[in-house]
Design a protein around this motif. Structure first.
Motif, PDB file in Angstrom:
ATOM      1  N   ARG A   7       0.872  -1.169   0.000  1.00  0.00           N
ATOM      2  CA  ARG A   7       0.000   0.000   0.000  1.00  0.00           C
ATOM      3  C   ARG A   7       0.907   1.216   0.000  1.00  0.00           C
ATOM      4  O   ARG A   7       1.767   1.354   0.870  1.00  0.00           O
ATOM      5  N   VAL A   8       0.727   2.093  -0.990  1.00  0.00           N
ATOM      6  CA  VAL A   8       1.635   3.231  -1.149  1.00  0.00           C
ATOM      7  C   VAL A   8       0.876   4.545  -1.245  1.00  0.00           C
ATOM      8  O   VAL A   8      -0.269   4.588  -1.685  1.00  0.00           O
ATOM      9  N   SER A   9       1.543   5.603  -0.820  1.00  0.00           N
ATOM     10  CA  SER A   9       0.996   6.936  -1.070  1.00  0.00           C
ATOM     11  C   SER A   9       1.515   7.455  -2.408  1.00  0.00           C
ATOM     12  O   SER A   9       0.910   8.334  -3.014  1.00  0.00           O
ATOM     13  N   GLU A  10       2.624   6.862  -2.883  1.00  0.00           N
ATOM     14  CA  GLU A  10       3.130   7.131  -4.226  1.00  0.00           C
ATOM     15  C   GLU A  10       4.166   6.088  -4.585  1.00  0.00           C
ATOM     16  O   GLU A  10       4.811   5.507  -3.707  1.00  0.00           O
ATOM     17  N   ALA A  11       4.313   5.841  -5.884  1.00  0.00           N
ATOM     18  CA  ALA A  11       5.323   4.904  -6.378  1.00  0.00           C
ATOM     19  C   ALA A  11       5.648   5.255  -7.818  1.00  0.00           C
ATOM     20  O   ALA A  11       4.820   5.822  -8.536  1.00  0.00           O
ATOM     21  N   ALA A  12       6.874   4.915  -8.224  1.00  0.00           N
ATOM     22  CA  ALA A  12       7.309   5.211  -9.586  1.00  0.00           C
ATOM     23  C   ALA A  12       8.335   4.170 -10.022  1.00  0.00           C
ATOM     24  O   ALA A  12       9.001   3.544  -9.196  1.00  0.00           O
ATOM     25  N   VAL A  13       8.461   4.008 -11.331  1.00  0.00           N
ATOM     26  CA  VAL A  13       9.473   3.124 -11.899  1.00  0.00           C
ATOM     27  C   VAL A  13      10.177   3.858 -13.027  1.00  0.00           C
ATOM     28  O   VAL A  13       9.541   4.540 -13.844  1.00  0.00           O
ATOM     29  N   ARG A  14      11.515   3.737 -13.017  1.00  0.00           N
ATOM     30  CA  ARG A  14      12.341   4.377 -14.040  1.00  0.00           C
ATOM     31  C   ARG A  14      13.205   3.318 -14.723  1.00  0.00           C
ATOM     32  O   ARG A  14      13.663   2.378 -14.077  1.00  0.00           O
ATOM     33  N   ILE A  15      13.432   3.542 -16.007  1.00  0.00           N
ATOM     34  CA  ILE A  15      14.332   2.696 -16.779  1.00  0.00           C
ATOM     35  C   ILE A  15      15.328   3.623 -17.462  1.00  0.00           C
ATOM     36  O   ILE A  15      14.923   4.552 -18.179  1.00  0.00           O
ATOM     37  N   GLU A  16      16.611   3.394 -17.190  1.00  0.00           N
ATOM     38  CA  GLU A  16      17.684   4.237 -17.716  1.00  0.00           C
ATOM     39  C   GLU A  16      17.420   5.720 -17.443  1.00  0.00           C
ATOM     40  O   GLU A  16      17.613   6.576 -18.303  1.00  0.00           O
ATOM     41  N   GLY A  17      16.889   5.998 -16.251  1.00  0.00           N
ATOM     42  CA  GLY A  17      16.640   7.372 -15.831  1.00  0.00           C
ATOM     43  C   GLY A  17      15.320   7.956 -16.308  1.00  0.00           C
ATOM     44  O   GLY A  17      14.943   9.043 -15.886  1.00  0.00           O
ATOM     45  N   ASN A  18      14.623   7.255 -17.189  1.00  0.00           N
ATOM     46  CA  ASN A  18      13.353   7.755 -17.727  1.00  0.00           C
ATOM     47  C   ASN A  18      12.176   7.210 -16.933  1.00  0.00           C
ATOM     48  O   ASN A  18      12.072   5.993 -16.714  1.00  0.00           O
ATOM     49  N   LEU A  19      11.270   8.080 -16.537  1.00  0.00           N
ATOM     50  CA  LEU A  19      10.065   7.688 -15.817  1.00  0.00           C
ATOM     51  C   LEU A  19       9.148   6.946 -16.792  1.00  0.00           C
ATOM     52  O   LEU A  19       8.756   7.489 -17.818  1.00  0.00           O
ATOM     53  N   VAL A  20       8.808   5.674 -16.454  1.00  0.00           N
ATOM     54  CA  VAL A  20       7.926   4.890 -17.330  1.00  0.00           C
ATOM     55  C   VAL A  20       6.585   4.565 -16.680  1.00  0.00           C
ATOM     56  O   VAL A  20       5.643   4.183 -17.355  1.00  0.00           O
ATOM     57  N   GLY A  21       6.499   4.704 -15.373  1.00  0.00           N
ATOM     58  CA  GLY A  21       5.248   4.459 -14.674  1.00  0.00           C
ATOM     59  C   GLY A  21       5.252   5.160 -13.337  1.00  0.00           C
ATOM     60  O   GLY A  21       6.274   5.199 -12.659  1.00  0.00           O
ATOM     61  N   GLN A  22       4.091   5.711 -12.966  1.00  0.00           N
ATOM     62  CA  GLN A  22       4.003   6.449 -11.701  1.00  0.00           C
ATOM     63  C   GLN A  22       2.558   6.452 -11.232  1.00  0.00           C
ATOM     64  O   GLN A  22       1.632   6.548 -12.049  1.00  0.00           O
ATOM     65  N   ILE A  23       2.366   6.323  -9.913  1.00  0.00           N
ATOM     66  CA  ILE A  23       1.026   6.413  -9.337  1.00  0.00           C
ATOM     67  C   ILE A  23       1.054   7.249  -8.071  1.00  0.00           C
ATOM     68  O   ILE A  23       2.104   7.422  -7.451  1.00  0.00           O
ATOM     69  N   GLU A  24      -0.108   7.722  -7.700  1.00  0.00           N
ATOM     70  CA  GLU A  24      -0.321   8.329  -6.387  1.00  0.00           C
ATOM     71  C   GLU A  24      -0.862   7.221  -5.487  1.00  0.00           C
ATOM     72  O   GLU A  24      -0.467   6.071  -5.653  1.00  0.00           O
ATOM     73  N   MET A  25      -1.786   7.500  -4.606  1.00  0.00           N
ATOM     74  CA  MET A  25      -2.340   6.542  -3.659  1.00  0.00           C
ATOM     75  C   MET A  25      -2.796   5.260  -4.360  1.00  0.00           C
ATOM     76  O   MET A  25      -3.495   5.315  -5.360  1.00  0.00           O
ATOM     77  N   GLY A  26      -2.364   4.120  -3.829  1.00  0.00           N
ATOM     78  CA  GLY A  26      -2.775   2.848  -4.415  1.00  0.00           C
ATOM     79  C   GLY A  26      -1.872   1.705  -4.013  1.00  0.00           C
ATOM     80  O   GLY A  26      -1.396   1.646  -2.875  1.00  0.00           O
ATOM     81  N   LEU A  27      -1.626   0.809  -4.970  1.00  0.00           N
ATOM     82  CA  LEU A  27      -0.859  -0.400  -4.714  1.00  0.00           C
ATOM     83  C   LEU A  27       0.320  -0.521  -5.665  1.00  0.00           C
ATOM     84  O   LEU A  27       0.158  -0.384  -6.882  1.00  0.00           O
ATOM     85  N   LEU A  28       1.496  -0.790  -5.104  1.00  0.00           N
ATOM     86  CA  LEU A  28       2.649  -1.222  -5.886  1.00  0.00           C
ATOM     87  C   LEU A  28       2.641  -2.738  -5.800  1.00  0.00           C
ATOM     88  O   LEU A  28       2.636  -3.294  -4.695  1.00  0.00           O
TER      89      LEU A  28
END
Length: 150
Positions: A7-28
């Motif tokens: 359970r996250v208030s925010e989460a993100a994933v980067r590949i080679e420094g580039n943001l490819v996915g991001q969420i606010e409140m929800g689930l990682l």
């Protein structure tokens, strides 16, 4: 199929420094796929995740689902969840599905989660070297295995 759900208030994933996915409140969600996973496993686990009541209600009790709060999902493939550490100090990953089997199941998992949630989800890229960041809310972390339903 084994999932680690945070359970996250925010989460993100980067590949080679580039943001490819991001969420606010929800689930990682970190997903490990085995060669014997089926579409039935995917349907069961997707329903379970979306309906799991791990978000606080008005009284602060974990009584609401990600669907109830209109939350988001960030899904990351992670074969290392299938690690076998029984022998030696180097984990074995022979229980993880090879890409030819895992990729279609991962894509089906994305589709099923989107269908259950009623909106698009964010994802990483299967097999990529990803950098995942999160703020775990609670913290709340739950492990689900589709082979341990009872």
């Amino acid at each position: 199929m084994r999932l680690v759900i945070q359970r996250v208030s925010e989460a993100a994933v980067r590949i080679e420094g580039n943001l490819v996915g991001q969420i606010e409140m929800g689930l990682l969600i970190l997903a490990g796929i085995t060669p014997d996973d089926t579409e039935e496993d995917i349907r069961w686990i997707s329903r379970k995740v979306v309906q799991m009541r791990i978000f606080g209600d008005d009284e602060g009790k974990m009584n609401r689902s990600v669907q109830d709060i209109a939350g988001n999902i960030l899904l990351i493939s992670q074969f290392t969840l299938m690690a076998n550490t029984k022998k030696g100090n180097r984990p074995s990953f022979i229980e993880a599905a090879p890409p030819a089997l895992a990729i279609p199941l991962y894509e089906k998992l994305i589709s099923e989660l989107e269908s259950e949630l009623g909106k698009k989800i964010a994802t990483g890229l299967f097999g990529a070297d990803m950098k995942v960041s999160l703020i775990n809310d609670g913290p709340v972390t739950i492990i689900i295995d589709s082979k341990n339903r009872s």
